[in-house]
Design an enzyme around this catalytic site. Structure first.
Site, PDB file in Angstrom:
ATOM      1  N   GLY B  43      12.579   5.049  13.830  1.00  0.00           N
ATOM      2  CA  GLY B  43      12.637   3.602  14.031  1.00  0.00           C
ATOM      3  C   GLY B  43      11.361   2.881  13.671  1.00  0.00           C
ATOM      4  N   CYS B 252      44.994  -3.628   9.006  1.00  0.00           N
ATOM      5  CA  CYS B 252      44.845  -3.714   7.558  1.00  0.00           C
ATOM      6  C   CYS B 252      46.208  -3.942   6.910  1.00  0.00           C
ATOM      7  CB  CYS B 252      44.207  -2.442   7.020  1.00  0.00           C
ATOM      8  SG  CYS B 252      44.157  -2.389   5.219  1.00  0.00           S
ATOM      9  N   CYS B 255      46.757  -0.439   4.553  1.00  0.00           N
ATOM     10  CA  CYS B 255      46.937   0.898   5.110  1.00  0.00           C
ATOM     11  C   CYS B 255      47.355   0.852   6.564  1.00  0.00           C
ATOM     12  CB  CYS B 255      45.662   1.730   4.962  1.00  0.00           C
ATOM     13  SG  CYS B 255      44.372   1.268   6.129  1.00  0.00           S
ATOM     14  N   CYS B 277      40.979  -3.387   4.772  1.00  0.00           N
ATOM     15  CA  CYS B 277      39.782  -2.606   5.093  1.00  0.00           C
ATOM     16  C   CYS B 277      38.649  -2.965   4.137  1.00  0.00           C
ATOM     17  CB  CYS B 277      40.062  -1.109   4.929  1.00  0.00           C
ATOM     18  SG  CYS B 277      41.263  -0.460   6.079  1.00  0.00           S
ATOM     19  N   CYS B 283      40.445   3.174   3.109  1.00  0.00           N
ATOM     20  CA  CYS B 283      41.760   2.548   2.976  1.00  0.00           C
ATOM     21  C   CYS B 283      42.635   3.351   2.000  1.00  0.00           C
ATOM     22  CB  CYS B 283      41.588   1.101   2.499  1.00  0.00           C
ATOM     23  SG  CYS B 283      43.074   0.090   2.637  1.00  0.00           S
TER      24      CYS B 283
END
Lengths: 263, 299, 370
Positions: B43, B252, B255, B277, B283
């Protein structure tokens, strides 16, 4: 170390503090002890070095010489300028507080009053929104700001309210020592009186030690136990407030007192 | 100008006059050293001697430098922007590496060893033999609260992060909720506050203890940082207002997934909307799997 | 059925092809040669070399041609090429007093040893369009006289050296034995040392530095400057390879140098004296060199104990925003898709609106009930 023993030691020990700006003198050879719960006033004209001294005492401006030692709650004596910057910054946001003359210097003007008061709590790890908000509400009440102003920004506040908000922001973490730079400067006389009254009550109730810099002798008459009188960067007189104001010894103090007190 | 050829397999040669993957080996070594330091201090933003790249700053130069420094001839690279493989910037960066490194390219998340991304984390969970490289525009999470580098460095060094919560407090006080919806700041390994790059906060939970190594490159700002595999990543919040993600009230349109992040497609000027998606590979995989079961419906 | 937008690749190919056509323009007009740009667009070439920080007039001219005259783009092309080049060595410091001087003026002394040399300057031209240049067959210039030399090759002392003899101006400063930094290899960190600051300014965008310098003249960090000396000319580049142990000249470059002189009232450590602001550019970039010198001096405020009140005195503000390649890239990256961030914002705004409306409705219902 017990609280009783704590009180046997000065909270702040100042020895031979000097500060030069190049060749120009800011302040020279200032020494004193500040005891827990004691309020010390520093008076003098503008340019007398009192603000320089305050900055040196409060960890903001490294002195050219001398030392400032603070008696911490649990870790014994701390030489403020020999300590790491990390330690000093921690002190500034926990055990110490600084009240600026201009509240804009001490507040975040773009966030609400609640966030201003809550910031120091969050800085020391408080992560409960509800508790932070409750503490902020409580503190607004103690500085006589209505609870429904909690979510307003300080830009919408009067000068006196901004100053009271700044004081709440500083006191919320229960500091032991507060530095104040002309806390009533720039306010109307009636507003000044109310603020002084409030400050006196808070200092007494919380057992705060404070160092107050001002050019206004009425302020120290009300707030300070002891006085330092400064002229040209040096302390010319030092004593209990009533003694210094009622029986000034140094010619400069006499001048200062006579020019103000009759009014 | 020569047209670029993009094949799916390794190219025969790189670009005349340039090293494998564009950067010279000294520079790559410097970047790899930076990455090692970044992995060692999760980080923490490590400054590095970012180079000018032949793509503009803000267009992925940081991610490209990381990819160039770590990619080898046997790697398989996937590049996405907004979750999709076929957005122009993803195409452009893929071409760049195809041309200069000639490594294998894929659109399939599961087949990639290195994935360079802008603004998304793939929906398919990543494995510990994969590396996710993020393109980062603004690496400093404190920047909008404190413009000075000298000050933000101290704030990180001293863990002075109270001001981050001031922002969150203010959101709740004003709007009843935390309104930050992307580039939502996180605390890495309990120590450094980090900008996750402008991924939607929907993706934040995927960063937590992810098996894959996550590398972040900011070219213009000259910083690299990292989240090593399986490292805790916590989105900043309050105890009584915990971090939460916005569930989209749709599934979606292609899909049928109701677990992925959806792009909103405006289909007409009468308020028609279609949600699909944003992760095009996810997808497609779902549709192909569905095809097997219900081939006629797709036609 | 909806099919997601595809075809990024074809779109890019088509775009690049259109770009190439537009660059060439009308095929009936003869193509511009790199040599023509190098000879006749020399000031553009100089600016691109300076901000691209690569001294190569041919490549700079090529970059301008390829960029269709967009100098930001040309600088970018040159930088992206430069960054891949190996580093063979470091030159010795340039001795600008020893340059073959083509222009040299001082605003502080009427006469100086070696004299003032105006050289090729727009300064005293009248800015009237010269319609004769519309015709390519315009009458040529008189041939250079045989006795005319291009520049003064004898060394000319610098005006600041003349002041230095009396101790009236501070020293040039030195690096205390340290090698100068290089922000193309190491990232710039704050506070920055003066060597890195000067490198940053030398690569900085001329327009940005000009505006910053101008702001100091208008009171935002005023420091009362004088143009002590501006000189432009050619100077030998010398390297001293370790394996040889002696110095070798490897060629000449054209540079422009500006030394601004600014009054300083003195401090505890220093007597009153003049201070310096320094500007140096590749090629003939006089405006840039002057702006750079003013910015350099403004950025010394902290070192000289002056109050920092203006943007031009703020190191992080100036140095972090001076680079045109960084600035141009980041501003223009807003063209890239931001569907995902925007979608997240949409969700957030819709949710907040729904909550606000629910509150309003509830209040209305309560009011009605009352």
């Amino acid at each position: 170390m017990s609280a009783a023993q704590d009180n046997d030691l000065p909270l702040l020990t100042v020895r031979d503090v000097s500060r030069y700006y190049g060749a120009r003198l800011g302040c020279r050879d200032v020494s004193f002890d500040l005891w827990p719960g004691e309020v010390l006033g520093i008076v003098g004209e503008s340019g007398s070095g009192k603000s320089t001294l305050l900055n040196c005492l409060s960890g903001k401006l490294e002195p050219s010489g001398g030392e400032v030692v603070y008696q911490t709650r649990h870790e014994g004596a701390l030489d403020v300028y020999r300590a790491s910057e990390a330690r000093r910054r921690l002190l500034l946001r926990t055990d110490w507080g600084f009240v600026h003359q201009n509240p804009r210097d001490g507040l975040r003007m773009a966030v609400s009053a609640g966030a201003n008061v809550g910031e120091r709590l969050m800085a020391v790890g408080d992560r409960h929104y509800g508790n932070i908000r409750a503490a902020a509400t409580d503190w607004l009440g103690r500085v006589e700001i209505a609870a429904d102003r909690l979510d307003d920004r300080p830009t919408a506040f009067s000068g006196g309210m901004q100053q009271r908000l700044q004081i709440a922001r500083v006191l919320v973490t229960k500091p032991r020592l507060v530095f104040m730079d002309e806390p009533t400067g720039g306010l109307d006389v009636s507003v000044q009186a109310r603020l002084l009254d409030l400050l006196r009550g808070l200092v007494r109730d919380l057992g705060l030690a404070a160092i107050v810099v001002t050019h206004d002798l009425a302020v120290v008459r009300l707030l300070a136990h002891r006085l330092l009188v400064m002229k040209d960067g040096e302390v010319v007189e030092h004593g209990l407030t009533d003694r210094v104001l009622d029986d000034p010894q140094h010619p400069y103090t006499q001048l200062l007192v006579s020019s103000v007190l009759p009014a | 100008m020569t047209q670029l050829d993009e094949g799916s397999g390794p190219a025969e040669v790189g670009v005349a006059g340039y090293n494998f993957a564009y950067l010279d080996e000294q520079t790559k070594r410097m970047i790899r050293r930076t990455i090692l330091k970044a992995v060692a201090i999760p980080g923490y933003q490590v400054a590095f001697g970012s180079r000018e790249m032949p793509l503009a700053y803000g267009w992925g130069t940081g991610g490209m430098q990381i990819t160039a420094a770590i990619v080898g001839a046997d790697d398989t690279l996937k590049v996405i922007d907004q979750g999709a493989d076929d957005t122009t910037n993803a195409v452009s960066i893929r071409r760049f590496f195809n041309r200069t490194a000639g490594v294998a390219m894929t659109e399939r998340t599961v087949d990639a060893s290195v994935i360079q991304t802008r603004h998304r984390i793939p929906e398919t969970p990543l494995r510990d033999d994969q590396i996710l490289v993020y393109q980062v525009p603004m690496p400093e999470p404190l920047r909008y609260l404190e413009p000075r580098e000298t000050e933000t460095q101290k704030m990180h060094a001293l863990s002075e992060y109270g001001v981050m919560h001031v922002k969150l407090y203010e959101d709740i006080a004003r709007h009843g909720r935390i309104t930050t919806s992307y580039d939502y700041p996180v605390l890495v390994n309990g120590r450094y506050v980090m900008a996750p790059s402008p991924i939607p906060k929907f993706d934040n939970p995927k960063m937590d203890r992810m098996p894959a190594l996550q590398l972040f490159g900011a070219g213009r700002e000259k910083r690299i940082y990292a989240v090593p595999p399986y490292t805790p990543v916590k989105s900043l919040d309050f105890e009584d207002h915990p971090f939460s993600i916005d569930r989209q009230p749709h599934s979606c349109g292609l899909c049928g997934s109701n677990e992925s992040f959806l792009d909103e497609i405006v289909t007409d000027d009468a308020g028609g909307r279609l949600y699909v998606c944003s992760d095009t590979d996810y997808c497609r995989e779902r549709r192909e799997a569905g095809d097997v079961m219900n081939r006629s419906a797709a036609e | 059925m909806y099919v997601a937008v595809k075809g990024g690749e074809q779109a890019i190919d088509a775009s690049l092809e259109q770009l190439a056509r537009e660059r060439r323009g009308d095929a009936s007009v003869p193509e511009l040669s790199v040599a023509q740009i190098k000879q006749q667009m020399r000031l553009a070439v100089d600016r691109v070399m300076c901000e691209g920080s690569l001294y190569d007039p041919d490549l700079a001219a090529l970059a301008i041609k390829q960029a269709r005259g967009d100098l930001f783009e040309a600088v970018f092309l040159l930088r992206a090429y430069r960054t891949t080049l190996p580093r063979f060595g470091v030159t010795l410091p340039l001795d600008t007093a020893a340059m073959t001087t083509r222009r040299r003026i001082s605003a502080t002394y009427k006469d100086i040893p070696g004299g003032q040399i105006l050289g090729p300057s727009f300064d005293y031209s009248h800015r009237l369009l010269d319609f004769a240049l519309m015709d390519e067959g315009a009458p040529g210039l008189a041939p250079e006289r045989a006795d005319e030399t291009r520049g003064e090759s004898a060394p000319l002392p610098r005006v600041t050296d003349i002041l230095g003899q009396e101790g009236l101006i501070e020293g040039d400063g030195d690096l205390d034995g340290q090698a100068p930094g290089d922000l193309t290899r190491e990232p710039l960190r704050f506070p920055a040392s003066r060597d890195l600051r000067l490198q940053n300014l030398a690569r900085g965008d001329e327009g940005f530095l000009l505006a910053m310098a101008y702001s100091t003249q208008r009171g935002y960090g005023r420091n009362h400057p004088f143009a002590g000396e501006i000189r432009m000319g050619d100077i030998a580049i010398v390297i001293e390879p370790e394996e040889l142990g002696f110095a070798v000249e490897i060629g000449d470059v054209t540079v422009t140098e500006c030394q601004m002189i600014t009054q300083f009232k003195g401090s505890a450590d220093k007597p009153p004296q003049f201070t310096r602001g320094y500007g140096l550019t590749f090629g003939y970039c006089e405006r840039k060199a002057m702006a750079m010198a003013l910015c350099d001096r403004a950025l010394r405020a902290k070192e000289l104990g002056e109050d920092i009140t203006a943007p031009a005195q703020d190191e992080e503000f100036v140095l972090a925003h001076s680079d045109s390649v960084e600035a141009s890239g980041f501003v223009q990256h807003l063209k890239l898709p931001h569907y995902i961030d925007f979608q997240s914002e949409l969700l957030s705004v819709r949710d907040m609106r729904a909550k606000a409306m629910a509150r309003a409705n509830a209040k209305e219902a309560a009011d009605d009930a009352a």
